[in-house]
Scaffold this active site. Structure first.
Site, PDB file in Angstrom:
ATOM      1  N   ARG A   1     -23.821  22.853  10.375  1.00  0.00           N
ATOM      2  CA  ARG A   1     -23.924  22.570  11.806  1.00  0.00           C
ATOM      3  C   ARG A   1     -25.277  23.039  12.375  1.00  0.00           C
ATOM      4  O   ARG A   1     -25.352  23.593  13.465  1.00  0.00           O
ATOM      5  CB  ARG A   1     -22.768  23.220  12.584  1.00  0.00           C
ATOM      6  CG  ARG A   1     -21.401  22.759  12.111  1.00  0.00           C
ATOM      7  CD  ARG A   1     -20.270  23.377  12.912  1.00  0.00           C
ATOM      8  NE  ARG A   1     -20.153  22.738  14.210  1.00  0.00           N
ATOM      9  CZ  ARG A   1     -20.338  23.338  15.370  1.00  0.00           C
ATOM     10  NH1 ARG A   1     -20.689  24.619  15.404  1.00  0.00           N
ATOM     11  NH2 ARG A   1     -20.189  22.687  16.501  1.00  0.00           N
TER      12      ARG A   1
ATOM     13  N   ASP B   1       0.858  -1.190   0.000  1.00  0.00           N
ATOM     14  CA  ASP B   1       0.000   0.000   0.000  1.00  0.00           C
ATOM     15  C   ASP B   1       0.889   1.233   0.000  1.00  0.00           C
ATOM     16  O   ASP B   1       1.786   1.356   0.843  1.00  0.00           O
ATOM     17  CB  ASP B   1      -0.913   0.021   1.226  1.00  0.00           C
ATOM     18  CG  ASP B   1      -1.915   1.167   1.159  1.00  0.00           C
ATOM     19  OD1 ASP B   1      -2.723   1.184   0.217  1.00  0.00           O
ATOM     20  OD2 ASP B   1      -1.888   2.040   2.040  1.00  0.00           O
TER      21      ASP B   1
ATOM     22  N   ASP C   1     -29.926  35.149   9.959  1.00  0.00           N
ATOM     23  CA  ASP C   1     -29.770  34.733  11.349  1.00  0.00           C
ATOM     24  C   ASP C   1     -30.595  35.652  12.247  1.00  0.00           C
ATOM     25  O   ASP C   1     -31.161  36.656  11.799  1.00  0.00           O
ATOM     26  CB  ASP C   1     -28.294  34.751  11.753  1.00  0.00           C
ATOM     27  CG  ASP C   1     -27.948  33.645  12.743  1.00  0.00           C
ATOM     28  OD1 ASP C   1     -28.793  33.342  13.622  1.00  0.00           O
ATOM     29  OD2 ASP C   1     -26.848  33.078  12.643  1.00  0.00           O
TER      30      ASP C   1
ATOM     31  N   ASP D   1     -35.927  34.688  11.909  1.00  0.00           N
ATOM     32  CA  ASP D   1     -35.931  33.374  12.549  1.00  0.00           C
ATOM     33  C   ASP D   1     -36.322  32.353  11.489  1.00  0.00           C
ATOM     34  O   ASP D   1     -37.447  32.379  10.980  1.00  0.00           O
ATOM     35  CB  ASP D   1     -36.937  33.369  13.704  1.00  0.00           C
ATOM     36  CG  ASP D   1     -36.920  32.067  14.491  1.00  0.00           C
ATOM     37  OD1 ASP D   1     -36.540  31.028  13.911  1.00  0.00           O
ATOM     38  OD2 ASP D   1     -37.303  32.081  15.674  1.00  0.00           O
ATOM     39  N   PHE D   2     -35.404  31.446  11.121  1.00  0.00           N
ATOM     40  CA  PHE D   2     -35.710  30.544  10.006  1.00  0.00           C
ATOM     41  C   PHE D   2     -36.760  29.489  10.341  1.00  0.00           C
ATOM     42  O   PHE D   2     -37.212  28.753   9.463  1.00  0.00           O
ATOM     43  CB  PHE D   2     -34.450  29.899   9.403  1.00  0.00           C
ATOM     44  CG  PHE D   2     -33.511  29.227  10.375  1.00  0.00           C
ATOM     45  CD1 PHE D   2     -33.909  28.189  11.192  1.00  0.00           C
ATOM     46  CD2 PHE D   2     -32.175  29.625  10.426  1.00  0.00           C
ATOM     47  CE1 PHE D   2     -33.029  27.558  12.047  1.00  0.00           C
ATOM     48  CE2 PHE D   2     -31.285  29.003  11.286  1.00  0.00           C
ATOM     49  CZ  PHE D   2     -31.711  27.961  12.103  1.00  0.00           C
TER      50      PHE D   2
END
Length: 649
Positions: free
Chosen positions: A558, A88, A516, A542-543
């Site tokens: 994240r 390898d 955001d 605010d999503f």
């Protein structure tokens, strides 16, 4: 060493190459060896992070390849080989292993990293000698070694890189280049065995054959040993002599990992083959700890390859070391947290040439004894260097631990110290109750919990932590895919815009809107650089509740791992409604292995008992498919986060 007598000893023997590499076959054929090629079925799933040095990974992979073929052939081919050769080859740069690129973009990233730099090429080689016994059992004798060659690349232009990549040559080669063909034009110099870079260290291999077949010719030289492998773990050693050589970078040595071996019978059933011979596992594989595995492990070996006989019940050193590392892990983390919080790395950086412990103690206003203990601990962890009682930062600390370093993780480390550490101090309660211990943990660190959560300082600390991790991961995510078909993007929960900056740098035709919370957008001015680029903009909202800004591409970095099923459905439904067919969704998370046995970062993060969950790439794909998105590409970036690009159907 005389090669001809070795070749004559192989006459009439079945020598097998456990590799489909035409380059390795050509090298060995040119040396006069006639081989049968039986490519290994071993899946290269070893966890690179568990190996202390890159060559150990290459050696272990070579072992597994050779052993798999040696154990399969009596069943599938109805013949037992005399010798099986496994190999390898890997390319390493700054300790990072570069294997074969998965696509053109991956090849570009590899070759760009190698441009103008010296790198190492390691080839691990395993030789398995098969000894068929009268009872139709087979014993195996395993010898392994590795070779390192240094290669320096010239500075490569963009045109040269893409011309080479478009030739197709990089795609089946470690590190993305072939030195024996077009890739040779990049090379300024080679230090070591040229054929090792091509794929096989012929000189070292021939010396090893000489040791195996002519070991009695020199009894005064340095010794090494081989190991006989059998079903019940019994072994016998056979001392070989290793001639000294100034041109020989590495003498024979055994990898510290353990290899699975056992006896096989030619008349065994197909079921026995699939359950034992075909499932190769080892102590450094992702399959570690599989209680049902029939494989045994090699005994402990010294650095010279000699077998150390353990007494009955005596614990093996590697197991004890692993447990001690786990036991002391919290101490190591706290040492890093404390040194970061007390600005030890900043203090040392401000005084080139290093400082004595007393000087550091004075600067950080701490006791001399405590400072000495902290500095010595940091040296042992590789965070500091010391010489004649003078302390200075390592390159890693300079790059990641200084407050003002471009890729500083100090804020993220302080977040771990102030928030994650207290939560994990209540882990037992978290496991018993199955819920986050955040409120319990943080209420004990502040008399006024509401003040803690609402204060501007608290929000800035959290944003600093997110900013630092985005700076480190942003480029890897932004360059993971070709996004040239998208003109507008919306980074949901994009915080300070650090990730958006990387996307606009990587894709000149792309503009990004950060969406955001209002407080986050208001505080963004505390972070540099200020966004003078009109391709980066901020929208407050605010999503989960508000309409999303229109875009061709939505970025979720994240976010999903922290959402409950209900919130996931709300958010993904809103994104799906905002998208037209052909719009994209770029997801970035830690992707768990499909068997959920790693990586440990993701599984340990799940112990925080948040309302969300960690998922594998397949699980994320199915989740997004349920909202109308089809997975186009998945990329394991080698950074802290992985990436997935999905398209709205």
């Amino acid at each position: 060493m005389v090669l001809n007598p070795v070749i004559s000893k192989l006459s009439g023997k079945l020598v097998v190459l456990a590799s489909a590499s035409p380059r390795r076959l050509e090298i060995l054929n040119n040396a006069g060896l006639r081989l049968q090629v039986v490519p290994s079925w071993f899946k290269e799933t070893l966890d690179k992070g568990l190996f202390k040095a890159p060559h150990e990974y290459a050696v272990e992979t070579a072992r597994q390849k050779a052993l798999e073929v040696a154990r399969r052939m009596p069943f599938k081919h109805l013949k037992t080989p005399d010798i099986v050769i496994g190999a390898d080859t890997i390319v390493t740069l700054d300790g990072m292993i570069l294997e074969k690129p998965v696509d053109k973009d991956d090849a570009y990233r590899m070759l760009s990293r190698l441009s103008g730099k010296e790198h190492s090429v390691f080839t691990g080689v395993a030789i398995v000698l098969c000894h068929e016994k009268e009872n139709e059992e087979v014993d195996y004798q395993l010898i392994d070694f590795y070779e390192e060659t240094k290669v320096k690349f010239a500075d490569l232009s963009e045109n040269m890189l893409w011309e080479y990549i478009n030739s197709g040559e990089p795609m089946d080669k470690a590190g993305g280049y072939g030195i024996q063909a077009l890739g040779g034009m990049f090379v300024e110099y080679v230090h070591g065995d040229f054929l090792n870079v091509v794929g096989f260290p012929l000189n070292h291999f021939c010396k090893q054959l000489d040791l195996i077949y002519n070991s009695s010719t020199s009894s005064s030289d340095q010794e090494s040993s081989t190991v006989w492998l059998s079903h019940n773990g019994n072994h016998a050693t056979s001392n070989l002599t290793q001639p000294s050589s100034a041109n020989h970078t590495h003498h024979i040595q055994s990898s510290p990992s353990a290899s699975p071996v056992h006896k096989v019978k030619r008349k065994s059933s197909e079921t026995e083959l699939s359950e034992s011979s075909m499932t190769l596992v080892n102590s450094l594989s992702k399959h570690t700890g599989d209680k049902d595995s029939p494989n045994t492990t090699l005994p402990l070996m010294t650095s010279r390859g000699q077998v150390k006989e353990p007494e009955d019940g005596e614990p093996q050193k590697k197991d004890l070391q692993r447990l001690c590392d786990l036991l002391d892990g919290f101490r190591a983390s706290k040492a890093l947290f404390t040194a970061s919080k007390m600005c030890v790395f900043d203090v040392l950086h401000s005084r080139p040439g290093g400082l004595e412990a007393a000087q550091v103690a004075q600067e950080i206003k701490a006791s001399l004894k405590g400072t000495e203990c902290l500095l010595e601990a940091c040296v042992s962890l590789g965070l500091l260097r010391s010489k004649e009682r003078m302390y200075e930062n390592t390159d890693m600390s300079t790059r990641f631990l200084l407050s003002d370093a471009p890729f500083s993780l100090r804020s993220h480390i302080l977040h771990y110290n102030d928030t994650v550490w207290p939560i994990f101090s209540h882990l037992e309660s978290g496991v018993l109750e199955g819920v986050s211990q955040r409120d319990k943990a943080l209420s004990q660190t502040s008399k006024d919990q509401d003040t803690l959560h609402s204060s501007q300082d608290s929000k800035l600390r959290f944003m600093n932590a997110m900013h630092s991790i985005a700076k480190v991961t942003g480029k890897a995510i932004a360059t993971a895919f070709d996004l040239s078909s998208f003109r507008t993007a919306c980074d949901l929960g994009g915080c300070t815009g650090a990730m958006a900056d990387e996307f606009t740098k990587a894709h000149p035709g792309l503009s990004v809107t950060i969406f955001d919370l209002p407080t986050v957008v208001q505080l963004r001015e505390h972070f540099q650089p200020l966004h003078t680029d009109n391709r980066v903009s901020f929208v407050a909202g605010d999503f989960f509740k508000d309409d999303l800004p229109k875009a061709d591409l939505y970025i979720l970095a994240r976010i999903l791992h922290d959402c409950s099923d209900e919130k996931l459905d709300i958010l993904l439904s809103k994104i799906a409604d905002a998208c037209t067919p052909g719009c994209g969704l770029l997801l970035s998370e830690i992707f768990l292995d499909e068997d959920r046995k790693g990586p440990s970062r993701g599984l340990l993060q799940a112990l925080g008992m948040g309302e969300g969950k960690q998922r594998s790439a397949t699980e994320y794909s199915l989740l997004l498919k349920s909202h109308g998105f089809i997975t186009a590409h998945v990329r394991h970036t080698g950074n802290l986060l992985d990436a997935m690009l999905c398209i709205k159907a």
